[in-house]
Design an enzyme around this catalytic site. Structure first.
Site, PDB file in Angstrom:
ATOM      1  N   LYS A 119      14.648  31.839  -1.172  1.00 28.38           N
ATOM      2  CA  LYS A 119      14.484  30.983  -2.764  1.00 28.38           C
ATOM      3  C   LYS A 119      13.578  29.988  -2.639  1.00 28.38           C
ATOM      4  O   LYS A 119      14.373  28.848  -2.266  1.00 28.38           O
ATOM      5  CB  LYS A 119      15.811  31.080  -3.541  1.00 28.38           C
ATOM      6  CG  LYS A 119      14.869  30.836  -5.201  1.00 28.38           C
ATOM      7  CD  LYS A 119      16.901  30.764  -5.775  1.00 28.38           C
ATOM      8  CE  LYS A 119      16.417  30.337  -7.719  1.00 28.38           C
ATOM      9  NZ  LYS A 119      16.327  29.417  -7.490  1.00 28.38           N
ATOM     10  N   CYS A 412      19.454 -14.440   8.919  1.00 30.08           N
ATOM     11  CA  CYS A 412      19.533 -13.839   9.276  1.00 30.08           C
ATOM     12  C   CYS A 412      21.274 -13.645   9.552  1.00 30.08           C
ATOM     13  O   CYS A 412      21.691 -14.227   9.398  1.00 30.08           O
ATOM     14  CB  CYS A 412      19.311 -13.964  10.563  1.00 30.08           C
ATOM     15  SG  CYS A 412      20.185 -12.326  11.602  1.00 30.08           S
ATOM     16  N   CYS A 415      22.264 -13.644  13.328  1.00 32.24           N
ATOM     17  CA  CYS A 415      22.443 -15.101  13.711  1.00 32.24           C
ATOM     18  C   CYS A 415      22.307 -16.225  13.120  1.00 32.24           C
ATOM     19  O   CYS A 415      22.207 -17.393  14.051  1.00 32.24           O
ATOM     20  CB  CYS A 415      21.072 -14.832  14.618  1.00 32.24           C
ATOM     21  SG  CYS A 415      19.374 -15.181  14.562  1.00 32.24           S
TER      22      CYS A 415
HETATM   23  N1  5U1 Z   1      12.425  34.889  -3.848  1.00 28.70           N
HETATM   24  C1  5U1 Z   1      12.398  34.638  -5.132  1.00 28.70           C
HETATM   25  N2  5U1 Z   1      12.774  33.801  -5.576  1.00 28.70           N
HETATM   26  N3  5U1 Z   1      12.733  34.733  -7.532  1.00 28.70           N
HETATM   27  C2  5U1 Z   1      13.355  33.624  -8.347  1.00 28.70           C
HETATM   28  N4  5U1 Z   1      13.079  36.080  -6.742  1.00 28.70           N
HETATM   29  C3  5U1 Z   1      12.599  35.611  -7.050  1.00 28.70           C
HETATM   30  N5  5U1 Z   1      13.279  36.451  -8.068  1.00 28.70           N
HETATM   31  C4  5U1 Z   1      13.613  36.071  -9.173  1.00 28.70           C
HETATM   32  C5  5U1 Z   1      13.753  34.401  -9.867  1.00 28.70           C
HETATM   33  C6  5U1 Z   1      13.870  34.168 -10.744  1.00 28.70           C
HETATM   34  O1  5U1 Z   1      13.633  36.486 -10.605  1.00 28.70           O
HETATM   35  C7  5U1 Z   1      14.023  38.081 -10.387  1.00 28.70           C
HETATM   36  C8  5U1 Z   1      14.593  38.600 -11.200  1.00 28.70           C
HETATM   37  C9  5U1 Z   1      12.251  38.966 -10.530  1.00 28.70           C
END
Ligand code: 5U1
Length: 674
Positions: A119, A412, A415
């Site tokens: 993600k 410092c 020292c």
């Molecule tokens: N890799 C990935 N990131 N992401 C974010 N897939 C993915 N799918 C998403 C989102 C918001 O939404 C799906 C519901 C299409």
């Protein structure tokens, strides 16, 4: 209304107001006021109350919308199909429950196949293609209506303006993430700080800020990338049966998809994928905040459908947050090898980026002033990868009435010598030099370190003791130590003492590069040390050179040239070198394994090498007489390519330039890759 009802209403209103305010900072200003994790906690609190008292849900509640309302700066675009968001999982149990929920709904299915995809932490976008031509690009906005960012999207090289092939649908909405690679984010922020501009808190805000530019030239200069992860509305052509095949199609049509995507089986497969990618998270060239798991089969996806804001068939398994909120308890000033005073923040311990953090660097007084941070403040702390935790922002709404200013000490803390800040420098320094035990300890640590004299077994704790017991007052004293001296130290048995003396003895035989590096000349790292050793071949020749000759060398600028010249102009430094030589230190003036074969050859490097940085590889090449160039041309002798190599690799292939991987390059230099 009784008392507890009015308290509940007040809490609800406060949560809504806070979340709306944070939404505004995040989506409109690209400048989040609190970390995502804190936002999620407030959001969950509101959701819980609304779940218990559904009558209190209002249409303006932040729980009732997917993103933020469009900015108004750009034209609005209605998505053909809404852009949804994902529900979250935070542990394996959540994933098991996800699978159980799916199986309950799908009755007859006992084996579920998922597609796993990282993600990416960027900005969700929708691209609209008609007959293969990109007509517009839009942000997610509130999920129904986004902002028209076509002019900026068109500057992103990984987004095709025309799709490849013929079998794409005549109308195609592509969904994906626009993101900024980690390296581009670092250099953008370095430049911003140099120019006195406000840096971005994280790569996602940098990507969002770059996309919201009215002037697309600014966007074009920001090295953004796009990764497609699904489709929205389509018309005019049959689609494959599975999400995985769909992603392969998108890739065939010229859209970038994630190389890490994989098919996994059941909740167990999801958990295994999560574990294995989380180990490699820091090595990826882009930031991810979790893994998305999607039911692979489109028919099953349709059967499962959606619930409020999210599809039932997908879930995001989140990684521990990389940003958290905590309190700055105090600031200490640490003294380094060159006397630089570094303010170190002592924090209320907080779990961030997978570890408990209680200290963070504040770099220098300029950074403190830029952040406007005071003791007692609530701060956002960020720890991404192995990077030292940083305070990235003060949560100004949470400031106490009497914030305590952070003041640079005049003396410092170690020292007591005066502290000075030279004109035009951000760094304040202790003027005590080797009178200062902190500077002495740090310079000995540098001298003994692996890339310098490489004294095996001489660790930091031992060095601290050697200085505190006055057994060592300068680096040369290390070579005068006897086994009996070491007996005075804590936890030093006679075997360890003998080993250490042997290690000190064998460190005497070194290379010119390591010796130059060990001297600790300001800004001279191992790469420059290798360059100087190659060019001058002896310490005498280097110490007798002038600034002009130094400046004429590739990669040595005026400041570094001046630092080197000043170092060798100081009598005490020359005396120190003579003393070290008289104690038996010898250095070969040419690195071992030198091969005349590389003399005059030009190398270009690209991508991430598996076991060393590109700078380390460059140092090896320069040591052996090779030249390094930044771009591939017909004069390039070899391209050394690592993971994620891009346009340089393509150009090298086109020009017929020989391509080596790390192992082959090391073999060419007769360096063992073990
Ligand atoms: N890799 C990935 N990131 N992401 C974010 N897939 C993915 N799918 C998403 C989102 C918001 O939404 C799906 C519901 C299409």
């Amino acid at each position: 209304m009784n008392e507890s009802q009015s308290e509940l209403t007040a809490l609800l209103l406060s949560l809504k107001n806070q979340l709306n305010q944070h939404n505004y900072s995040y989506y409109v200003l690209d400048d989040p006021s609190i970390p995502d994790a804190e936002y999620d906690r407030l959001f969950c609190q509101l959701q819980e109350i609304e779940k218990t008292y559904p009558d209190l849900i209002t249409s303006d509640s932040p729980t009732q919308r997917v993103g933020a309302a469009p900015l108004g700066k750009f034209k609005q675009i209605k998505h053909k199909l809404p852009m949804l968001s994902l529900s979250n999982a935070f542990n394996d149990e959540d994933i098991t429950n996800f699978e159980v929920r799916l199986q309950d709904r799908l009755q007859s299915i006992d084996h579920l196949e998922f597609v796993a995809e990282p993600k990416l932490d960027g900005v969700a976008v929708s691209l609209f293609y008609k007959n293969g031509q990109l007509l517009y690009g839009a942000t997610r906005g509130d999920g129904e209506v986004g902002e028209d960012i076509t002019h900026n999207v068109r500057t992103i090289k990984s987004i095709p303006l025309i799709l490849i092939g013929k079998d794409y649908p005549s109308i195609l909405e592509v969904r994906g993430e626009i993101f900024m690679p980690k390296s581009s984010f670092e250099s953008l922020n370095t430049k911003a700080i140099e120019l006195g501009d406000k840096p971005f808190v994280n790569p996602r805000n940098a990507a969002a800020g770059s996309l919201r530019q009215l002037d697309s030239k600014v966007t074009a200069s920001r090295s953004l990338r796009m990764c497609a992860y699904s489709i929205g509305f389509t018309e005019g052509s049959a689609l494959p049966d599975t999400h995985y095949e769909m992603l392969c199609k998108l890739s065939e049509w010229g859209l970038a998809t994630n190389k890490e995507m994989a098919i996994v089986n059941g909740a167990n497969g999801c958990s295994q994928y999560y574990q294995s990618l989380s180990m490699r998270r820091d090595d990826l060239s882009y930031e991810i905040d979790g893994i998305v798991f999607k039911v692979n089969n489109f028919k099953l996806q349709n059967e499962l459908g959606f619930v409020s804001r999210s599809p039932r068939w997908a879930i995001a398994y989140k990684f521990p947050a990389q940003e958290e909120i905590t309190t700055l308890l105090s600031v200490d000033f640490q003294v380094g090898r060159t006397g630089a005073l570094t303010p170190v923040a002592r924090l209320e311990p907080v779990f961030v980026g997978g570890v408990t953090v209680s200290n963070a660097t504040l770099h220098n007084m300029d950074e403190i002033n830029r952040l406007g941070v005071c003791v007692g403040d609530q701060v956002i702390i960020r720890r991404a990868g192995d990077v030292i935790p940083k305070i990235v922002k003060v949560v100004s709404e949470k400031r106490t009435l009497n914030p305590e200013q952070i003041i640079l000490p005049k003396e410092c803390p170690i020292c007591g010598s005066p502290v000075e800040t030279l004109e035009g420098e951000a760094v304040a320094r202790c003027t005590g030099n080797l009178v200062c035990s902190a500077q002495l300890k740090e310079s000995i640590k540098h001298f003994a370190s692996r890339k310098a004299m490489d004294i095996d077994g001489l660790g930091h704790k031992l060095i601290d003791q050697l200085v505190e017991k006055e057994l060592v007052q300068n680096v040369a004293d290390l070579f005068r130590l006897k086994v009996n001296d070491l007996a005075l130290l804590e936890r030093m048995a006679s075997k360890s003492a003998n080993n250490l003396i042997k290690a000190i003895e064998s460190a005497k035989e070194t290379s010119l590069t390591k010796f130059i590096f060990s001297l600790g000349i300001r800004e001279v790292g191992e790469t420059t040390a290798a360059l100087l050793s190659k060019k001058f071949e002896s310490i005498e020749s280097l110490s007798n050179t002038d600034v002009q000759t130094l400046e004429s060398l590739q990669d040595i600028g005026p400041i570094m040239a001046n630092n080197i010249f000043c170092f060798f102009s100081a009598t005490e430094n020359i005396e120190k070198i003579k003393e070290l030589v008289s104690l038996g230190i010898t250095f070969q003036n040419v690195e071992q394994g030198t091969s005349a074969e590389l003399d005059g050859l030009t190398f270009v490097l690209t991508g991430t090498l598996p076991s060393m940085s590109r700078d380390e590889m460059k140092a090896h090449l320069r040591d052996q007489g090779a030249k390094i160039s930044g771009s591939v041309s017909k004069n390039t002798s070899y391209l050394i390519a690592g993971e994620s190599a891009g346009s340089k690799l393509k150009k090298a292939v086109n020009l017929g330039v020989k391509i080596l991987n790390e192992e082959e390059a090391l073999a060419l230099m007769h360096i063992s890759s073990e």
